[in-house]
Design an enzyme around this catalytic site. Structure first.
Site, mmCIF file in Angstrom:
data_model
loop_
_atom_site.group_PDB
_atom_site.id
_atom_site.type_symbol
_atom_site.label_atom_id
_atom_site.label_comp_id
_atom_site.label_asym_id
_atom_site.label_seq_id
_atom_site.Cartn_x
_atom_site.Cartn_y
_atom_site.Cartn_z
ATOM 1 N N GLY B 15 0.807 -1.216 0.000
ATOM 2 C CA GLY B 15 0.000 0.000 0.000
ATOM 3 C C GLY B 15 0.837 1.260 0.000
ATOM 4 N N VAL B 83 -2.250 -7.576 -4.128
ATOM 5 C CA VAL B 83 -1.861 -8.674 -3.235
ATOM 6 C C VAL B 83 -3.087 -9.531 -2.955
ATOM 7 C CG1 VAL B 83 -0.900 -9.286 -0.998
ATOM 8 C CG2 VAL B 83 -0.037 -7.294 -2.220
ATOM 9 N N GLU B 174 -17.782 18.199 3.577
ATOM 10 C CA GLU B 174 -17.041 18.971 2.576
ATOM 11 C C GLU B 174 -17.684 18.835 1.197
ATOM 12 O OE1 GLU B 174 -12.927 17.758 3.276
ATOM 13 O OE2 GLU B 174 -12.754 19.317 4.802
ATOM 14 N N ASP B 305 -4.861 3.190 8.436
ATOM 15 C CA ASP B 305 -6.282 2.857 8.622
ATOM 16 C C ASP B 305 -6.519 1.392 8.959
ATOM 17 O OD1 ASP B 305 -6.910 5.439 8.025
ATOM 18 O OD2 ASP B 305 -8.141 5.000 6.264
ATOM 19 N N ALA B 322 -5.357 10.674 8.117
ATOM 20 C CA ALA B 322 -4.006 10.801 7.578
ATOM 21 C C ALA B 322 -2.950 10.885 8.680
ATOM 22 C CB ALA B 322 -3.922 12.024 6.670
ATOM 23 N N GLN B 323 -3.206 11.668 9.727
ATOM 24 C CA GLN B 323 -2.169 11.924 10.732
ATOM 25 C C GLN B 323 -1.667 10.672 11.445
ATOM 26 O OE1 GLN B 323 0.029 14.108 11.745
ATOM 27 N NE2 GLN B 323 -0.517 15.287 9.935
#
Lengths: 427, 427
Positions: B15, B83, B174, B305, B322-323
């Site tokens: 990934g 994979v 958003e 994640d 993301a963080q």
């Protein structure tokens, strides 16, 4: 199609390319109803398609929403439609979204790739006439390099890294130049575990020079530029077949490649109803008179690539390029208004603004009427002209930034396989 | 896969998202062989996918070639691969391009849309987790408006112009904000013959507030911003079904829409071989310890994640954002080097840098540790942070130019149907 019937005459335009958009703009503020039909909702700036294929520009920067071009113009209607048939007896079009009748019809359907009846080549080769096709080519090039890593068979690996471009016109020449720069500047960095020096770029040209629409000096200089970039040019060779692996020619030459780009010819994209020998001439184009009228009709016109207008300078018809299309579109706009007001129309005269092609970094050839030149200044002019003719301030800005970036960094970053061509499961 | 066997240990990363890329960068100059596998050849900046869906940004400006991120790093190998299976008994991966063995394995396969077993919703709704999905949504929105023009049935037309977004997290919020701005600024100009005021935008949230991962103040302000933009927010409502036309809920409410965006949940994208109850916890995530190690293995890790790392502050696991992914990737890079040198690894501690969401023009909500604020300054900060975290100078420039242009002109020009979703023949 749900388009209101007005008291104004209705002008239906088939196609939102250079000719169709130039015409629609001319008519936009007049007392006519304009209906533009296209199977894409965007106008494509075709001269830069090769930069999409080679990762230099993103597709959205050379496409422009047709609705946006004609925003705020009353009496303008766009419909996303594929025209299936023109019925000249009752002035009606049949499309995939229903029928529409017209008072005036303008066929501006452009051109499509001409495989000259060779179905094997049509099946296995790549064309570069639309944004989706250009993205497919971009994907294929990148996928081939990924696959080249996986094989230990040297012949197979080389075939995956080779490019054969059939046709030495501007499209073929510009693509070859871009590929040569990628080979030099990007591949060694992206694929350090591949010997990318073995990648070969070939242009196969049936005639005895490339850029045959330009001056002999331009042709010679373009050949010189390409050869310095390591591109192999094969002249007086005609490709006869391709099975997805081997390119056969009318000589002893064969080429092993997984990527054959067919840029050897275009033909008019005719529509049922205006076809057949009465209407059509060489290159599958519709014969038009000096007012762009289709033979036998006062109210049906053809402009741009699809129209074959013969002039003393161009006895086989004006070239299939942006300039004649734009000029014809604009003039037809004026002529239609005259026709509606029963005034005499003005015959079209083509103002040849010259032609140009770029061959990679700092290199281009330009033929103006009185001046032919090649090199760095030609390259600047090429960029300026292309930026100027792009539609939209944002597109110009984005293209400009990309060019500056690509130039300084020797890079092309839009090398994403967003729509896989070979292995569609990896989307 | 044709990857040479070195004397260095081989670390395989599955990934190329935030976690995988952060990890690979950490390891890039070390004495290890890094093999990164991804089914895309690009890294996706997921936080801006909604801007691709709404025509504000071109896809190429939020994607970045993975090979380019790790150019010039020796011992780095990228392979475009899917994979299929992890074999922990013999330290091998099975992929669509062959097998590879590993000394260390890092699963960074991210997350995928969670339909909670509802196959009708999976079939008819739109997700927004990848660039191709976002482009499909962009096409569908534009195609629906084109279709709305064609029908005289008022209910059908409204259904084509309505948007139902399920899920009031940052993605849903958003997207709703962007759609509201399009409704106000672009649709009336692009579709003068449609009464686009009738287009409705709905957010359906199962809980009692939107942005439930943020502070109550942020939620309240975001609701306020959205309502001022004309977005309908339905709280404590759960969507139960969708047949492509009608959205059913657990209440009497139903919605007629041709566009259902499912942003109601994600789940870990697990891979055969590390699945089953031994490894997997809530949200289909792999249980990891404080070193990101998968239970029962010293040499197999999961980050981002897909990894569920429980901490006192986050008893259900760190948020799928993301963080945590970036921080885990970086720290695992350091830890792997320690592990290889037989030094003790360092336990991961999450530095919560806060969270933010934008709700259209001049409006955003920001929760920092000690300071929560909303409005124009939050919006500037949101833009700055997103530009900062984008990979690549060119992408930043292009995104910046687009934002400035869109802001000044109230426009979003990337509204091209390049990959038709409904009528694929019109490509």
């Amino acid at each position: 199609m749900n388009i209101p019937k007005k008291s104004y005459p209705r002008i239906v335009i088939i196609g939102g390319g250079f000719a169709g958009v130039a015409l629609a703009k001319k008519l936009s503020k007049q007392e006519v109803q304009v209906v533009l039909l296209d199977k894409h909702n965007y106008h494509t700036f075709q001269p830069l398609l090769y930069q999409v294929s080679t990762g230099g520009l993103e597709p959205d920067s050379i496409g422009y929403p047709i609705r946006k071009v004609l925003q705020n113009f009353p009496n303008f209607y766009f419909r996303l439609a594929n025209v299936e048939r023109i019925d000249t007896s009752c002035n009606t079009l049949k499309t995939n979204i229903g029928e529409i009748d017209f008072d005036y019809l303008v066929v501006a359907s452009g051109s499509t790739t001409n495989y000259f009846g060779n179905s094997a080549i049509e099946k296995y080769s790549m064309a570069m006439k639309t944004i989706p096709q250009s993205l497919n080519l971009r994907s294929l090039i990148l996928e081939n390099f990924e696959d080249a890593l996986l094989t230990s068979d040297l012949n197979e690996r080389n075939a995956l890294m080779n490019f054969v471009i059939v046709g030495g016109g501007p499209t073929g020449v510009e693509l070859a130049g871009a590929l040569a720069e990628i080979k030099k500047g990007i591949l060694p960095k992206d694929y350090p575990d591949l010997d990318t020096r073995l990648a070969q770029i070939h242009i196969i040209q049936s005639g005895d020079r490339i850029l045959k629409g330009m001056s002999k000096k331009a042709s010679a200089k373009a050949e010189d530029f390409l050869e310095k970039l390591g591109v192999n040019i094969w002249k007086n060779v005609r490709v006869t077949n391709y099975d997805g692996k081997t390119v056969s020619t009318n000589t002893d030459l064969t080429f092993e490649t997984a990527t054959l780009v067919w840029a050897a010819g275009v033909k008019g994209a005719t529509i049922n109803g205006i076809d057949g020998d009465d209407f059509i001439t060489r290159g599958n184009r519709i014969i038009v008179n000096e007012f762009n009228q289709v033979k036998g009709f006062d109210h049906i016109f053809a402009v741009g690539d699809i129209a074959c207008m013969k002039t003393p300078d161009f006895p086989d018809g004006l070239p299939m390029m942006a300039q004649p299309a734009i000029q014809q579109g604009e003039q037809l706009g004026n002529n239609l208004l005259k026709l509606i007001e029963n005034q005499p129309m003005k015959a079209f005269t083509y103002k040849d603004k010259g032609s140009m092609a770029t061959i990679g970094r700092n290199k281009a050839v330009v033929d103006l009427k009185k001046w032919k030149f090649q090199g760095v200044f030609a390259w600047y002019l090429w960029m300026f002209v292309h930026l100027f003719f792009l539609i939209g301030f944002r597109n110009r800005m984005v293209v400009f930034i990309n060019w500056v970036y690509n130039y300084i960094r020797f890079d092309r970053e839009a090398r994403l396989i967003i729509r896989p061509f070979k292995n569609k499961n990896l989307e």
